[in-house]
Motif scaffolding. Structure first.
Motif, PDB file in Angstrom:
ATOM      1  N   GLU A  46      59.268  -5.487  71.400  1.00 48.61           N
ATOM      2  CA  GLU A  46      58.253  -5.795  72.396  1.00 48.61           C
ATOM      3  C   GLU A  46      57.269  -4.634  72.537  1.00 48.61           C
ATOM      4  O   GLU A  46      57.605  -3.475  72.333  1.00 48.61           O
ATOM      5  CB  GLU A  46      58.891  -6.082  73.761  1.00 48.61           C
ATOM      6  N   LEU A  47      56.048  -5.013  72.917  1.00 42.70           N
ATOM      7  CA  LEU A  47      55.011  -4.021  73.130  1.00 42.70           C
ATOM      8  C   LEU A  47      55.294  -3.234  74.405  1.00 42.70           C
ATOM      9  O   LEU A  47      55.633  -3.811  75.437  1.00 42.70           O
ATOM     10  CB  LEU A  47      53.656  -4.713  73.247  1.00 42.70           C
ATOM     11  N   VAL A  48      55.137  -1.917  74.321  1.00 42.31           N
ATOM     12  CA  VAL A  48      55.293  -1.054  75.491  1.00 42.31           C
ATOM     13  C   VAL A  48      53.928  -0.582  75.988  1.00 42.31           C
ATOM     14  O   VAL A  48      53.613  -0.728  77.167  1.00 42.31           O
ATOM     15  CB  VAL A  48      56.178   0.159  75.162  1.00 42.31           C
ATOM     16  N   ALA A  49      53.128  -0.018  75.071  1.00 38.50           N
ATOM     17  CA  ALA A  49      51.838   0.527  75.476  1.00 38.50           C
ATOM     18  C   ALA A  49      50.949   0.680  74.252  1.00 38.50           C
ATOM     19  O   ALA A  49      51.448   0.871  73.141  1.00 38.50           O
ATOM     20  CB  ALA A  49      52.007   1.883  76.163  1.00 38.50           C
ATOM     21  N   THR A  50      49.652   0.596  74.483  1.00 36.80           N
ATOM     22  CA  THR A  50      48.681   0.817  73.418  1.00 36.80           C
ATOM     23  C   THR A  50      47.564   1.725  73.914  1.00 36.80           C
ATOM     24  O   THR A  50      47.307   1.811  75.125  1.00 36.80           O
ATOM     25  CB  THR A  50      48.054  -0.486  72.910  1.00 36.80           C
ATOM     26  N   ILE A  51      46.910   2.372  72.961  1.00 33.07           N
ATOM     27  CA  ILE A  51      45.753   3.200  73.278  1.00 33.07           C
ATOM     28  C   ILE A  51      44.730   3.007  72.174  1.00 33.07           C
ATOM     29  O   ILE A  51      45.062   3.052  70.990  1.00 33.07           O
ATOM     30  CB  ILE A  51      46.147   4.685  73.460  1.00 33.07           C
ATOM     31  N   THR A  52      43.479   2.773  72.556  1.00 36.04           N
ATOM     32  CA  THR A  52      42.430   2.565  71.575  1.00 36.04           C
ATOM     33  C   THR A  52      41.885   3.897  71.076  1.00 36.04           C
ATOM     34  O   THR A  52      42.230   4.959  71.591  1.00 36.04           O
ATOM     35  CB  THR A  52      41.271   1.757  72.174  1.00 36.04           C
ATOM     36  N   ASP A  53      40.990   3.813  70.099  1.00 34.24           N
ATOM     37  CA  ASP A  53      40.376   5.044  69.609  1.00 34.24           C
ATOM     38  C   ASP A  53      39.543   5.714  70.698  1.00 34.24           C
ATOM     39  O   ASP A  53      39.392   6.933  70.711  1.00 34.24           O
ATOM     40  CB  ASP A  53      39.534   4.771  68.374  1.00 34.24           C
ATOM     41  N   GLY A  54      39.068   4.917  71.641  1.00 34.37           N
ATOM     42  CA  GLY A  54      38.275   5.468  72.730  1.00 34.37           C
ATOM     43  C   GLY A  54      39.089   5.919  73.918  1.00 34.37           C
ATOM     44  O   GLY A  54      38.547   6.433  74.904  1.00 34.37           O
ATOM     45  N   GLY A  55      40.418   5.722  73.852  1.00 32.78           N
ATOM     46  CA  GLY A  55      41.285   6.192  74.916  1.00 32.78           C
ATOM     47  C   GLY A  55      41.645   5.156  75.967  1.00 32.78           C
ATOM     48  O   GLY A  55      42.352   5.480  76.931  1.00 32.78           O
ATOM     49  N   SER A  56      41.205   3.919  75.790  1.00 34.67           N
ATOM     50  CA  SER A  56      41.601   2.869  76.741  1.00 34.67           C
ATOM     51  C   SER A  56      43.067   2.523  76.521  1.00 34.67           C
ATOM     52  O   SER A  56      43.531   2.445  75.385  1.00 34.67           O
ATOM     53  CB  SER A  56      40.731   1.628  76.543  1.00 34.67           C
ATOM     54  N   THR A  57      43.778   2.291  77.607  1.00 34.11           N
ATOM     55  CA  THR A  57      45.221   2.066  77.526  1.00 34.11           C
ATOM     56  C   THR A  57      45.613   0.706  78.096  1.00 34.11           C
ATOM     57  O   THR A  57      44.894   0.119  78.913  1.00 34.11           O
ATOM     58  CB  THR A  57      45.981   3.157  78.283  1.00 34.11           C
ATOM     59  N   ASN A  58      46.766   0.245  77.633  1.00 34.87           N
ATOM     60  CA  ASN A  58      47.321  -1.014  78.112  1.00 34.87           C
ATOM     61  C   ASN A  58      48.832  -0.864  78.137  1.00 34.87           C
ATOM     62  O   ASN A  58      49.407  -0.216  77.245  1.00 34.87           O
ATOM     63  CB  ASN A  58      46.918  -2.160  77.179  1.00 34.87           C
ATOM     64  N   TYR A  59      49.462  -1.449  79.172  1.00 37.21           N
ATOM     65  CA  TYR A  59      50.902  -1.294  79.333  1.00 37.21           C
ATOM     66  C   TYR A  59      51.584  -2.623  79.597  1.00 37.21           C
ATOM     67  O   TYR A  59      51.018  -3.529  80.220  1.00 37.21           O
ATOM     68  CB  TYR A  59      51.203  -0.369  80.518  1.00 37.21           C
ATOM     69  N   ALA A  60      52.831  -2.714  79.155  1.00 35.96           N
ATOM     70  CA  ALA A  60      53.669  -3.839  79.560  1.00 35.96           C
ATOM     71  C   ALA A  60      53.918  -3.731  81.061  1.00 35.96           C
ATOM     72  O   ALA A  60      54.019  -2.623  81.612  1.00 35.96           O
ATOM     73  CB  ALA A  60      54.986  -3.807  78.793  1.00 35.96           C
ATOM     74  N   ASP A  61      54.029  -4.866  81.711  1.00 34.62           N
ATOM     75  CA  ASP A  61      54.239  -4.868  83.160  1.00 34.62           C
ATOM     76  C   ASP A  61      55.494  -4.082  83.538  1.00 34.62           C
ATOM     77  O   ASP A  61      55.527  -3.431  84.587  1.00 34.62           O
ATOM     78  CB  ASP A  61      54.361  -6.303  83.678  1.00 34.62           C
ATOM     79  N   SER A  62      56.503  -4.128  82.688  1.00 35.60           N
ATOM     80  CA  SER A  62      57.787  -3.506  83.009  1.00 35.60           C
ATOM     81  C   SER A  62      57.720  -1.973  83.045  1.00 35.60           C
ATOM     82  O   SER A  62      58.623  -1.332  83.593  1.00 35.60           O
ATOM     83  CB  SER A  62      58.848  -3.938  82.000  1.00 35.60           C
ATOM     84  N   VAL A  63      56.665  -1.388  82.472  1.00 36.04           N
ATOM     85  CA  VAL A  63      56.581   0.079  82.417  1.00 36.04           C
ATOM     86  C   VAL A  63      55.374   0.626  83.173  1.00 36.04           C
ATOM     87  O   VAL A  63      55.213   1.850  83.278  1.00 36.04           O
ATOM     88  CB  VAL A  63      56.556   0.594  80.966  1.00 36.04           C
ATOM     89  N   LYS A  64      54.536  -0.242  83.691  1.00 39.18           N
ATOM     90  CA  LYS A  64      53.342   0.215  84.415  1.00 39.18           C
ATOM     91  C   LYS A  64      53.734   1.114  85.580  1.00 39.18           C
ATOM     92  O   LYS A  64      54.651   0.814  86.336  1.00 39.18           O
ATOM     93  CB  LYS A  64      52.545  -0.990  84.931  1.00 39.18           C
ATOM     94  N   GLY A  65      53.021   2.223  85.697  1.00 38.27           N
ATOM     95  CA  GLY A  65      53.296   3.173  86.765  1.00 38.27           C
ATOM     96  C   GLY A  65      54.387   4.170  86.428  1.00 38.27           C
ATOM     97  O   GLY A  65      54.574   5.150  87.161  1.00 38.27           O
ATOM     98  N   ARG A  66      55.121   3.943  85.344  1.00 41.20           N
ATOM     99  CA  ARG A  66      56.197   4.861  84.942  1.00 41.20           C
ATOM    100  C   ARG A  66      55.908   5.547  83.609  1.00 41.20           C
ATOM    101  O   ARG A  66      56.294   6.695  83.410  1.00 41.20           O
ATOM    102  CB  ARG A  66      57.522   4.106  84.845  1.00 41.20           C
ATOM    103  N   PHE A  67      55.280   4.823  82.696  1.00 39.43           N
ATOM    104  CA  PHE A  67      54.997   5.344  81.346  1.00 39.43           C
ATOM    105  C   PHE A  67      53.515   5.643  81.203  1.00 39.43           C
ATOM    106  O   PHE A  67      52.669   4.932  81.773  1.00 39.43           O
ATOM    107  CB  PHE A  67      55.391   4.330  80.289  1.00 39.43           C
ATOM    108  N   THR A  68      53.211   6.666  80.413  1.00 42.35           N
ATOM    109  CA  THR A  68      51.824   7.022  80.119  1.00 42.35           C
ATOM    110  C   THR A  68      51.670   7.289  78.633  1.00 42.35           C
ATOM    111  O   THR A  68      52.387   8.129  78.077  1.00 42.35           O
ATOM    112  CB  THR A  68      51.380   8.265  80.899  1.00 42.35           C
TER     113      THR A  68
END
Length: 115
Positions: A46-68
């Motif tokens: 499962e996807l945990v987190a992604t970061i684009t070349d420009g630094g935009s980030t996306n997180y799975a709901d289960s890790v939001k606020g805990r993972f960076t």
């Protein structure tokens, strides 16, 4: 061909923290979107987190606020800072990037969170 090498996994108690690193061999790392995935025993990856070349980030709901997720283009490395770890975060964590014709994966690093 891109090689990805993860490190930083280990055994930690619930509530603890870890920082995972993924070093890339890509010659165009700064242009690559990067991601962290995880796979627990008996479950699908499962996807945990992604970061684009420009630094935009996306997180799975289960890790939001805990993972960076973050990146250092000079070191060609992407990081995953994991705080307030829970037993359900136990999994093998994989680094990923998407090439022109295929996905590239690292070998994975085990994260075990004890209760």
């Amino acid at each position: 061909q891109v090689q990805l090498v993860e490190s930083g996994g280990g055994l930690v108690q619930a509530g603890g923290s870890l920082r995972l690193s993924c070093a890339s061999s890509s010659l165009i790392f700064s242009f690559n979107a990067m991601g962290w995935y995880r796979q627990a025993p008996g479950k699908q990856r499962e996807l945990v987190a992604t970061i684009t070349d420009g630094g935009s980030t996306n997180y799975a709901d289960s890790v939001k606020g805990r993972f960076t997720i973050s990146r250092d283009n000079a070191k060609k490395t992407v990081y995953l800072r994991m705080n307030n770890l829970k037993p359900e975060d136990t999994a093998v964590y994989y680094c990923n990037t998407k090439g022109r014709f295929r996905d590239y994966w690292g070998q994975g690093t085990q994260v075990t969170v004890s209760s």
